[in-house]
Design an enzyme around this catalytic site. Sequence first.
Site, PDB file in Angstrom:
ATOM      1  N   GLY A   1     -34.136  47.650  24.901  1.00 40.26           N
ATOM      2  CA  GLY A   1     -34.201  49.101  25.065  1.00 40.26           C
ATOM      3  C   GLY A   1     -32.911  49.842  24.810  1.00 40.26           C
ATOM      4  O   GLY A   1     -32.675  50.895  25.389  1.00 40.26           O
TER       5      GLY A   1
ATOM      6  N   ASN B   1     -40.992  56.672  15.468  1.00 36.49           N
ATOM      7  CA  ASN B   1     -40.529  55.287  15.514  1.00 36.49           C
ATOM      8  C   ASN B   1     -39.207  55.193  14.782  1.00 36.49           C
ATOM      9  O   ASN B   1     -38.948  55.958  13.853  1.00 36.49           O
ATOM     10  CB  ASN B   1     -41.557  54.356  14.846  1.00 36.49           C
ATOM     11  CG  ASN B   1     -41.126  52.890  14.891  1.00 36.49           C
ATOM     12  OD1 ASN B   1     -40.674  52.399  15.923  1.00 36.49           O
ATOM     13  ND2 ASN B   1     -41.228  52.211  13.749  1.00 36.49           N
TER      14      ASN B   1
ATOM     15  N   LEU C   1     -49.700  49.287  16.094  1.00 37.61           N
ATOM     16  CA  LEU C   1     -50.687  50.190  16.698  1.00 37.61           C
ATOM     17  C   LEU C   1     -51.777  50.497  15.674  1.00 37.61           C
ATOM     18  O   LEU C   1     -51.487  50.750  14.502  1.00 37.61           O
ATOM     19  CB  LEU C   1     -49.982  51.471  17.153  1.00 37.61           C
ATOM     20  CG  LEU C   1     -48.950  51.231  18.267  1.00 37.61           C
ATOM     21  CD1 LEU C   1     -48.024  52.427  18.407  1.00 37.61           C
ATOM     22  CD2 LEU C   1     -49.652  50.911  19.585  1.00 37.61           C
TER      23      LEU C   1
ATOM     24  N   HIS D   1     -37.056  52.559  12.523  1.00 39.19           N
ATOM     25  CA  HIS D   1     -37.262  51.331  11.752  1.00 39.19           C
ATOM     26  C   HIS D   1     -35.944  50.982  11.072  1.00 39.19           C
ATOM     27  O   HIS D   1     -35.312  51.862  10.467  1.00 39.19           O
ATOM     28  CB  HIS D   1     -38.371  51.551  10.718  1.00 39.19           C
ATOM     29  CG  HIS D   1     -38.616  50.370   9.840  1.00 39.19           C
ATOM     30  ND1 HIS D   1     -39.301  49.254  10.271  1.00 39.19           N
ATOM     31  CD2 HIS D   1     -38.246  50.122   8.554  1.00 39.19           C
ATOM     32  CE1 HIS D   1     -39.342  48.369   9.286  1.00 39.19           C
ATOM     33  NE2 HIS D   1     -38.714  48.871   8.235  1.00 39.19           N
TER      34      HIS D   1
ATOM     35  N   SER E   1     -34.317  54.387   9.685  1.00 35.31           N
ATOM     36  CA  SER E   1     -35.141  55.583   9.467  1.00 35.31           C
ATOM     37  C   SER E   1     -35.902  55.915  10.745  1.00 35.31           C
ATOM     38  O   SER E   1     -36.408  55.005  11.413  1.00 35.31           O
ATOM     39  CB  SER E   1     -36.170  55.327   8.356  1.00 35.31           C
ATOM     40  OG  SER E   1     -35.554  54.872   7.171  1.00 35.31           O
TER      41      SER E   1
ATOM     42  N   ASN F   1     -32.055  51.577  22.247  1.00 39.39           N
ATOM     43  CA  ASN F   1     -32.386  52.912  21.718  1.00 39.39           C
ATOM     44  C   ASN F   1     -32.924  53.812  22.828  1.00 39.39           C
ATOM     45  O   ASN F   1     -32.599  55.001  22.886  1.00 39.39           O
ATOM     46  CB  ASN F   1     -33.407  52.795  20.591  1.00 39.39           C
ATOM     47  CG  ASN F   1     -32.764  52.435  19.268  1.00 39.39           C
ATOM     48  OD1 ASN F   1     -32.092  53.260  18.667  1.00 39.39           O
ATOM     49  ND2 ASN F   1     -32.950  51.206  18.819  1.00 39.39           N
TER      50      ASN F   1
ATOM     51  N   THR G   1     -47.966  56.902  11.656  1.00 41.70           N
ATOM     52  CA  THR G   1     -49.318  57.200  11.174  1.00 41.70           C
ATOM     53  C   THR G   1     -50.084  55.874  11.104  1.00 41.70           C
ATOM     54  O   THR G   1     -49.579  54.839  11.513  1.00 41.70           O
ATOM     55  CB  THR G   1     -49.258  57.791   9.743  1.00 41.70           C
ATOM     56  OG1 THR G   1     -48.669  56.800   8.884  1.00 41.70           O
ATOM     57  CG2 THR G   1     -48.411  59.054   9.706  1.00 41.70           C
TER      58      THR G   1
ATOM     59  N   LEU H   1     -48.497  51.322   8.507  1.00 39.05           N
ATOM     60  CA  LEU H   1     -47.341  50.693   9.157  1.00 39.05           C
ATOM     61  C   LEU H   1     -46.042  51.153   8.501  1.00 39.05           C
ATOM     62  O   LEU H   1     -45.870  51.004   7.279  1.00 39.05           O
ATOM     63  CB  LEU H   1     -47.450  49.167   9.066  1.00 39.05           C
ATOM     64  CG  LEU H   1     -46.280  48.399   9.695  1.00 39.05           C
ATOM     65  CD1 LEU H   1     -46.234  48.590  11.196  1.00 39.05           C
ATOM     66  CD2 LEU H   1     -46.335  46.924   9.329  1.00 39.05           C
TER      67      LEU H   1
ATOM     68  N   MET I   1     -42.572  46.349  19.597  1.00 43.23           N
ATOM     69  CA  MET I   1     -42.881  45.378  18.555  1.00 43.23           C
ATOM     70  C   MET I   1     -44.371  45.086  18.398  1.00 43.23           C
ATOM     71  O   MET I   1     -44.756  44.031  17.916  1.00 43.23           O
ATOM     72  CB  MET I   1     -42.119  44.072  18.816  1.00 43.23           C
ATOM     73  CG  MET I   1     -40.612  44.264  18.887  1.00 43.23           C
ATOM     74  SD  MET I   1     -39.926  45.188  17.488  1.00 43.23           S
ATOM     75  CE  MET I   1     -39.733  43.870  16.308  1.00 43.23           C
TER      76      MET I   1
ATOM     77  N   ARG J   1     -56.996  44.062  20.731  1.00 41.89           N
ATOM     78  CA  ARG J   1     -55.992  45.114  20.525  1.00 41.89           C
ATOM     79  C   ARG J   1     -56.515  46.456  21.018  1.00 41.89           C
ATOM     80  O   ARG J   1     -55.790  47.220  21.651  1.00 41.89           O
ATOM     81  CB  ARG J   1     -55.662  45.190  19.031  1.00 41.89           C
ATOM     82  CG  ARG J   1     -54.322  45.788  18.697  1.00 41.89           C
ATOM     83  CD  ARG J   1     -54.089  45.791  17.189  1.00 41.89           C
ATOM     84  NE  ARG J   1     -53.731  44.471  16.679  1.00 41.89           N
ATOM     85  CZ  ARG J   1     -52.468  44.038  16.616  1.00 41.89           C
ATOM     86  NH1 ARG J   1     -51.477  44.780  17.072  1.00 41.89           N
ATOM     87  NH2 ARG J   1     -52.191  42.846  16.124  1.00 41.89           N
TER      88      ARG J   1
HETATM   89  C1  GRF Z   1     -33.694  47.351  16.806  1.00 39.29           C
HETATM   90  O1  GRF Z   1     -33.202  46.478  15.824  1.00 39.29           O
HETATM   91  C2  GRF Z   1     -34.540  48.404  16.155  1.00 39.29           C
HETATM   92  O2  GRF Z   1     -34.241  48.558  14.790  1.00 39.29           O
HETATM   93  C3  GRF Z   1     -35.931  47.924  16.277  1.00 39.29           C
HETATM   94  O3  GRF Z   1     -35.961  47.176  17.488  1.00 39.29           O
HETATM   95  C4  GRF Z   1     -34.665  46.571  17.670  1.00 39.29           C
HETATM   96  C5  GRF Z   1     -34.284  46.528  19.119  1.00 39.29           C
HETATM   97  O4  GRF Z   1     -34.167  47.840  19.571  1.00 39.29           O
HETATM   98  N1  GRF Z   1     -36.809  49.039  16.286  1.00 39.29           N
HETATM   99  P1  GRF Z   1     -33.774  48.162  21.128  1.00 39.29           P
HETATM  100  O5  GRF Z   1     -32.373  47.624  21.358  1.00 39.29           O
HETATM  101  O6  GRF Z   1     -34.771  47.438  22.003  1.00 39.29           O
HETATM  102  O7  GRF Z   1     -33.830  49.650  21.195  1.00 39.29           O
END
Ligand code: GRF
Length: 201
Positions: free
Chosen positions: A12, A106, A92, A108, A135, A14, A140, A143, A89, A64
């Site tokens: 987490g 998201n 969806l 990426h 990015s 981000n 949408t 993917l 990860m 799912r």
């Molecule tokens: C990151 O590499 C990000 O690019 C991808 O998930 C990885 C881990 O992100 N979306 P975080 O540290 O859990 O935010």
Amino acid sequence: MKRVAILISGGGSNMVRLAEDMRGDHPARPVLVLANDPDAGGLAKAAALGIETAVVDHRDFAARAAFEARLTEVLEAAAPDIICLAGFMRILTPAFTARWAGRVLNIHPSLLPRYPGLDTYARAIAAGDAEAGCSVHEVTAELDGGPVLGQARVPVRPGDTPETLAARVLMQEHRLYPAVLRRVADGETGRIDLPPPGGMD
Ligand code: GRF
């Protein structure tokens, strides 16, 4: 004040940056951090930041669709205006992206449309790309295919491994995602392109 839910699967980092950026003078506030894994390290970080947390463990669901139905139930209780996938990860389905259409972002780790999917760093290195990056895009049904709202670029350096490149990209993710979320929460459109920060040739 826009309500933001953040979906995570792991550490987490981000999510932490998004939450920290929303502490100050900001048009949005985090109302929920939701993980699909009870062991996600980000859950403790969110709790330490005073953010409500929830777990919807995808392994508890045979299908799912059932997992996503529970996700939506938990999200509806938080009533988010914006949902940020941050190191989330799970793929969806179109049913979920339709239910939350226009509200899901998201991050990426590639310069979309190049390298949707996994192993983006190894693919950029193998291709001999001079640049890589990250990015933020609208989620949408396709993917990693939604409109790109922002990008940040980094140089690929000789001798880079996927790990060294990932670390360089992650630092830019932590700049880009808060900047894009702030604009989206402000109702601003228009794409952000961040140059490599000073000192990164
Ligand atoms: C990151 O590499 C990000 O690019 C991808 O998930 C990885 C881990 O992100 N979306 P975080 O540290 O859990 O935010």
